[in-house]
Design an enzyme around this catalytic site. Structure first.
Site, PDB file in Angstrom:
ATOM      1  N   GLU A 200    -133.746  57.159 -55.009  1.00 50.93           N
ATOM      2  CA  GLU A 200    -133.342  55.785 -55.305  1.00 50.93           C
ATOM      3  C   GLU A 200    -133.369  54.907 -54.050  1.00 50.93           C
ATOM      4  OE1 GLU A 200    -133.410  55.125 -58.289  1.00 50.93           O
ATOM      5  OE2 GLU A 200    -133.247  57.165 -59.066  1.00 50.93           O
ATOM      6  N   TYR A 300    -143.129  60.791 -63.842  1.00 48.70           N
ATOM      7  CA  TYR A 300    -142.383  61.280 -62.675  1.00 48.70           C
ATOM      8  C   TYR A 300    -143.065  62.495 -62.033  1.00 48.70           C
ATOM      9  CZ  TYR A 300    -138.484  58.197 -63.852  1.00 48.70           C
ATOM     10  OH  TYR A 300    -137.701  57.105 -64.093  1.00 48.70           O
TER      11      TYR A 300
END
Length: 781
Positions: A200, A300
């Site tokens: 993140e 992903y």
């Protein structure tokens, strides 16, 4: 608000190509804290018509950004904080003039972790705080590129179904992925938290620990033009988690962990006929639901694998210079996949050391615009290498299935333990004389160095034979990642009819000398399969497999059982052991190893005295116990609130070998309030176990109406799928159809019938396969 939920909060066009600045003001109750992307500009008091006082919190203007990164939180959380030194601001990121006038150019960045007050008081947020600052500072100091916002807030929500989100300046996490209990040191959770925090932060426009400038691509500063290129955001971020961790933990086995966490799962799901390329056409998206579906394994994991393969055939300096050029062009704006490839091509054209067989766009498009992946087969006698699409259950003379395209494949490889020069397979077949091997016992070749390419590798009979000989003579001459690769590729190729199952089994002969638990983990996942464990018809295979495996398993078992007995804390930094021990435990106990059963009893008793510490032995603790242990676990389950913990306990309770306990469990599943067992269908969990399958079948006959009302008719279809896994004859199918005819609607009966036919065919294939495995074991035990 990602991808299209901003429209529910304020009027907008929530498309990633549209960027603007945001001025956010929140009116909230004075007892709450308001947070947003930017720091607080000011606060005032407002009185409503009833005379109640409210707090008005205003925030500084955000940088240019898309709607999906806008965030705010109103909460009664508390926080811990620290300040990280920032570097001189680049003029491009000075977006709030007032704020810059107040703060010097040589600034400090405040980092705050917000969570439930009791979690903050107990120190659960300390680990996240302690790693977040160093990740930011390391990236800034190393590359002299500053984080463009004046603060970072990270908030842990009790539940957050997206796991984590990279909102600029206000990151949102599910607390299970951010908070760490101080006493919980013996866990892979530290690595999970480190990975997700790195992921993140990667979106925040800081620089990666290995490739500077790269992480600016990750969405916040340079945003994809449309959701069809989401893989560039998430694939890069997923890949660079490993580079960040590797900087802080140089001994971290990143190749092995990348394989187990990323590559293994997506290779199992991907194949030539799956309708899912990494980069989809923009016109494929006509509904918002279709955008939500793109947040998947392919975006992903396959995306991360594409990035890893790209980095493997370029050197670091070229990779960096291409990305710097790209970022200088597209900062604070949007780009498409082709824009990135164009800047890579410019970097390639400016040098002469690295030569590619085609343009970067042609190479990468061959991977990102088509589904599936190739199988490469090398004939070591002739040096001929060919590629073909990987199909599930390949059939000979396959003519109905078409997959016309080929891939442009980078081949990194080793010969006799020495790394060789990169070659390219850019046609359906090609000859590489340097890959031929002699009759010498010491001659062998392995393709796909470090498993950096997104493909499986097959060899001719001589190639596999040479690798077998090397494993039996000196397995350590073959690196761990490639011992892992050989097992996984061989069993997958055997399962899907590319090679004989005996070829894969031959690779396991050396295992008595295998002391790497991650390799054992792969062996056990592929050899001791769920259908083998739960099918009582495998009575002829079980004793052979038990004798064969126990003889080889004892060495690795003794290593880890000794550690567990003497000083288990030495495992706290061994990520591969922590993620693989459960499978070793499960198999050793299933095979009846007395030391494993005794250790399970001992550890379960210890756990009952300290149930706050999670353990991998709950299942066998219940299997070896009685009503006392089961009731204790049920009581713990009822007092747990976290879904992950409750699911683990729900599974463990299904491991009982006592039919009456399992019957009682099933009764609880339909008679207690829905909130008691709300995470999972308990009947499905019980039906998955070797004893529970037969209990669940009878229970369904007698209670199908209650089960349908509690869990819904679709769950009955799933249950019948589970219970039907032993079917191998038409009469058994008829019996199952009769069994469920009163339970299902007409369209569901048709679904079940088709599913039962598929199960029967799979079981017949498994039966043939198991017979061959049994014959091989008789010869080799």
């Amino acid at each position: 608000m990602e991808p299209t939920f901003a429209r529910y909060v304020f009027p907008c066009f929530d498309e990633p190509a549209l960027k603007t600045t945001f001025n956010i003001t929140i009116i909230h109750h004075p007892s709450y804290v308001a947070l947003s992307n930017m720091p607080k500009l000011g606060q005032s008091e407002k009185e409503d018509v009833n005379g109640s006082k409210w707090t008005v919190t205003t925030f500084y203007t955000t940088p240019l950004m898309p709607t999906y990164l806008v965030a705010f939180a109103i909460c009664d959380c508390d926080h811990v904080n620290r300040t990280e030194r920032g570097q001189e601001e680049n003029i491009k990121v000075i977006v709030s003039v007032l704020y810059v006038l107040v703060h010097s150019l040589y600034r400090s960045v405040e980092i705050r972790i917000w969570a439930r007050k009791d979690a903050i008081v107990n120190g659960y947020a300390d680990f996240a705080l302690n790693i977040t600052g160093p990740i930011f500072s390391f990236m800034e100091d190393l590359y002299n590129i500053s984080y463009p916002l004046p603060k970072t807030d990270i908030i842990a929500l009790p539940t957050f179904d997206k796991r984590a989100m990279e909102n600029w300046g206000l990151l949102v996490f599910d607390e299970s992925l951010l908070l760490l209990q101080p006493e919980d040191q013996l866990t892979e959770k530290k690595t999970v938290i480190f990975s997700i925090v790195s992921h993140e932060i990667g979106h925040q426009a800081c620089e990666s620990s290995f490739f500077p400038h790269l992480q600016k691509w990750f969405g916040n500063l340079v945003t994809m033009d449309w959701w069809n290129n989401l893989w560039l955001n998430e694939g890069f971020a997923s890949y660079f988690e490993f580079e960040v961790i590797n900087h802080f933990y140089p001994k971290f086995p990143r190749n092995e962990v990348f394989f187990t966490n990323i590559l293994y799962g997506v290779l199992k799901e991907d194949h030539a006929l799956v309708f899912r390329a990494v980069s989809m056409k923009a016109e494929n998206f006509t509904e918002t639901d279709e955008i939500n579906e793109v947040f998947d394994l392919f975006t992903y994991s396959k995306g991360a694998s594409m990035v890893r393969m790209l980095s493997s055939f370029l050197n670091e300096n070229l990779f960096i210079s291409a990305l710097k050029s790209y970022l200088e062009t597209f900062s604070y704006s949007n780009a498409e996949q082709d824009d990135l490839w164009r800047h890579f091509q410019m970097a390639i054209d400016d040098q002469s050391k690295i030569l590619l067989p085609a343009t970067v766009k042609s190479i990468m498009d061959s991977w990102t615009h088509q589904s599936g992946f190739p199988v490469i087969t090398l004939n070591v006698s002739t040096g001929v290498m060919k590629q073909e699409p990987f199909y599930l259950g390949k059939v000979k003379n396959q003519t109905l299935l078409s997959h016309n395209d080929t891939w442009i494949i980078p081949i990194l490889w080793i010969k006799n333990g020495t790394t060789q020069s990169l070659v390219w397979l850019d046609n359906s077949s090609k000859v590489f004389p340097e890959m031929q091997v002699s009759d010498s016992d010491h001659d062998w070749v392995i393709l796909n160095l470090n498993m950096s390419g997104y493909y499986r590798v097959n060899y001719d009979k001589l190639g596999w034979k040479k690798l077998n000989q090397q494993l039996e003579k000196d397995p350590k001459a073959i690196p761990v990642i490639h011992r892992l690769q050989l097992i996984v590729d061989a069993f997958s190729l055997a399962k899907n009819n590319y090679i004989e199952i005996e070829t894969a089994l031959d690779l396991t002969k050396y295992l008595a000398d295998e002391d790497e638990i991650i390799v054992w983990h792969a062996v056990l996942l592929n050899l001791v399969t769920k259908d083998l464990i739960s099918n009582v018809n495998n009575y002829d295979l079980f004793p052979l497999l038990k004798k064969y495996l126990l003889k080889r398993l004892m060495s690795i078992w003794n290593i880890y059982s000794t550690i567990i007995h003497e000083n288990v804390t030495t495992l706290q930094d061994d990520y591969l052991a922590l993620t693989s021990l459960e499978e070793l435990f499960r198999t050793a106990c299933w095979l009846g190893l007395e030391d494993c059963l005794q250790l399970s009893r001992e550890l379960f008793r210890n756990w009952m005295n300290h149930p706050e510490n999670e353990s991998v032995i709950l299942c066998y603790g219940i299997a070896l116990g009685n009503e006392k242990e089961w009731d204790f676990l049920l009581n713990i389950y009822n007092n747990k609130t976290k879904e992950e913990e409750r699911m683990q306990l729900a599974f463990a309770m299904s491991c009982s070998k006592d039919p009456w306990i399992l019957n009682r469990y099933l009764e609880y599943a339909i008679t207690t309030s829905p909130s008691t067992f709300n995470e999972t269908n308990i009947i499905e969990v019980v039906a998955e176990s070797e004893v529970g399958r037969y209990i669940a079948k009878d229970f369904l006959v007698n209670n199908w109406q209650a089960v349908s009302e509690r869990y819904g008719a679709p769950s009955l279809v799933t249950l019948i799928d589970i219970i039907g896994r032993t079917i191998s004859t038409d009469s058994q199918i008829m019996e199952m159809q009769q069994f469920c005819s009163n339970m299902l609607e007409e369209h569901q009966r048709l679904t079940v019938h088709a599913k039962l036919q598929t199960i029967k065919n799979e079981n017949l294939e498994n039966k043939k396969r198991n017979a061959r495995i049994a014959a091989w074991l008789r010869e080799n035990t």
